[in-house]
Design an enzyme around this catalytic site. Structure first.
Site, mmCIF file in Angstrom:
data_model
loop_
_atom_site.group_PDB
_atom_site.id
_atom_site.type_symbol
_atom_site.label_atom_id
_atom_site.label_comp_id
_atom_site.label_asym_id
_atom_site.label_seq_id
_atom_site.Cartn_x
_atom_site.Cartn_y
_atom_site.Cartn_z
ATOM 1 N N LYS A 61 0.764 -1.353 -0.188
ATOM 2 C CA LYS A 61 0.096 0.073 0.008
ATOM 3 C C LYS A 61 0.831 1.299 -0.125
ATOM 4 O O LYS A 61 0.242 2.157 -0.581
ATOM 5 C CB LYS A 61 -0.905 0.007 1.042
ATOM 6 N N SER A 316 0.593 -10.042 -0.966
ATOM 7 C CA SER A 316 0.082 -8.634 -0.638
ATOM 8 C C SER A 316 0.303 -8.063 0.655
ATOM 9 O O SER A 316 0.817 -6.741 0.746
ATOM 10 C CB SER A 316 -1.069 -7.996 -1.086
#
Length: 423
Positions: A61, A316
């Site tokens: 992110k 992720s």
């Protein structure tokens, strides 16, 4: 959706992703691309993991948040930034604010693990305020938007902004360079769509022919629903367990990009995600959060690949609170058919429990939960009993012995509303 696809491509393209690569230089880490023997053996393919769990903030992110904030004017930076986050985006924003000297506020839902909330505060220091609100990401998003309208701060979306999407897309540039060529298959976890929109846009333009598969949690498959409808739709029901991908409505920017890249979509049950998290931990020594395990969970179990193909799964994020592992193990056992719950009505007399143990339990069966309160002036009492069996196939024998026993026994079905109170 053709008109919106054209607009989306005009604001996010391969060049925008490549410009973001330069912007992130010296800020985002070049995370490892590692071959995974276990997943390779499972599928017969050559499977690699892109380890964004080792990124700053332990998720990808940072890439999108920094790429957006770095492009703000001095006036906009002075007014500050605001975001909504399930945890990881907030960490990326916090680190970006600390690096760029910008003040920010992060709105997170109550479902965000404490570990993530604490990391947001630690990465941002005095420049970040963490505000807990609502029960889902969408609740936090509404609060963040209201804050921006009231204060004049800039909203930094977790996924639905071209600058965020372009930043997330830098992952694709990196993994192609590390691999030395484009993969045959790229498997990507999907929440609001920022990551898959970025990597799919870049690959479709620079390396057409790569098969791109998006994986959603079964209880939050908002991208598949949007693609079917041709526009973003709001899910009526949402399972928030895979908190990093539990998004009720995907983005207006991300959806047309995903559609234009002709991404395949699939979903996996939350219990399978838990089983994969345990495999990653126990076999591979990797700590993955639920959303981080989505792509690996689907491989060979929903996403079929050919022997010899080069496959990359995006891991992720690795922000998993250790206190959640009890629930993760429980969900995995239920999914694998190894854990079952029953309501057993016992006569309130000596020897009743012994009779149950002797006549019902098999040699490999284990009682993991027994809750019973003796009721005065009653002839019977109900106990909640959790039983773990040695193999899934042992269930039939257990149920047969229950039917033959002189007791009233009711199985609690995993799909029933009552089961939600057990895990």
């Amino acid at each position: 959706m053709q008109g919106s696809e054209t607009v989306a491509r005009s604001i996010v393209d391969a060049q925008a992703v490549e410009q973001a690569v330069g912007r992130l230089g010296g800020v985002a880490l070049r995370t490892p691309l590692q071959r995974n023997p276990r997943l390779s053996a499972r599928t017969g393919a050559d499977v690699w993991l892109k380890r964004e769990d080792l990124q700053v903030g332990r998720s990808y992110k940072l890439r999108g948040a920094y790429n957006l904030i770095a492009q703000l004017s001095d006036v906009e930076k002075k007014a500050g930034v605001v975001c909504a986050s399930a945890g990881n985006h907030g960490q990326g924003l916090a680190y970006s604010c600390h690096t760029l000297g910008v003040n920010g506020r992060v709105y997170v839902p109550r479902t965000t693990p404490r570990q993530k909330r604490d990391r947001i505060a630690a990465l941002g220091g005095s420049q970040i305020e963490v505000i807990i609100t609502g029960d889902s990401y969408d609740d936090a998003a509404a609060a963040a938007l209201a804050e921006c309208e009231a204060s004049g701060a800039t909203l930094v979306p977790a996924f639905d902004d071209p600058r965020t999407v372009a930043g997330q897309g830098t992952l694709a540039v990196e993994l192609v360079e590390q691999l030395g060529h484009a993969p045959d298959v790229l498997v990507v976890p999907v929440g609001g769509g920022g990551l898959i929109a970025g990597v799919a846009t870049y690959l479709a333009e620079r390396h057409p022919g790569v098969r791109i598969v998006g994986v959603e949690p079964a209880g939050a498959a908002s991208m598949a629903a949007a693609l079917a409808a041709g526009e973003p739709v709001t899910l009526e029901q949402l399972d928030s367990f895979v908190d990093g991908a539990a998004v009720r409505r995907v983005g207006a920017v991300t959806l047309p990009l995903v559609a234009a890249a002709e991404v395949e979509m699939t979903s996996v049950p939350e219990g399978l995600v838990c089983s994969e998290m345990l495999e990653l931990y126990q076999t591979d020594g990797l700590i993955a959060e639920p959303a981080g395990a989505l792509s690996a969970a689907a491989l060979g179990r929903g996403v079929e690949v050919k022997p010899g193909e080069t496959v990359v799964c995006l891991l992720s994020g690795g922000n998993n609170d250790v206190s959640r592992y009890g629930e993760i193990l429980e969900r995995s056992l239920v999914h694998e058919g190894l854990k079952h719950y029953f309501l057993v009505t016992f006569p309130q007399e000596p020897g009743a429990l012994r009779q149950f143990l002797d006549q019902v339990l098999g040699i490999d069966d284990d009682i993991t939960l027994f809750e019973y309160v003796k009721r005065n002036n009653r002839e019977t009492g109900v106990a909640l009993v959790g039983i773990e069996i040695g193999r899934p196939g042992d269930l039939a024998g257990l149920l047969d012995r229950m039917d033959a026993a002189p007791l009233t026994i009711e199985r609690i079905d995993p799909g029933s509303p009552e089961f939600r109170f057990l895990i």
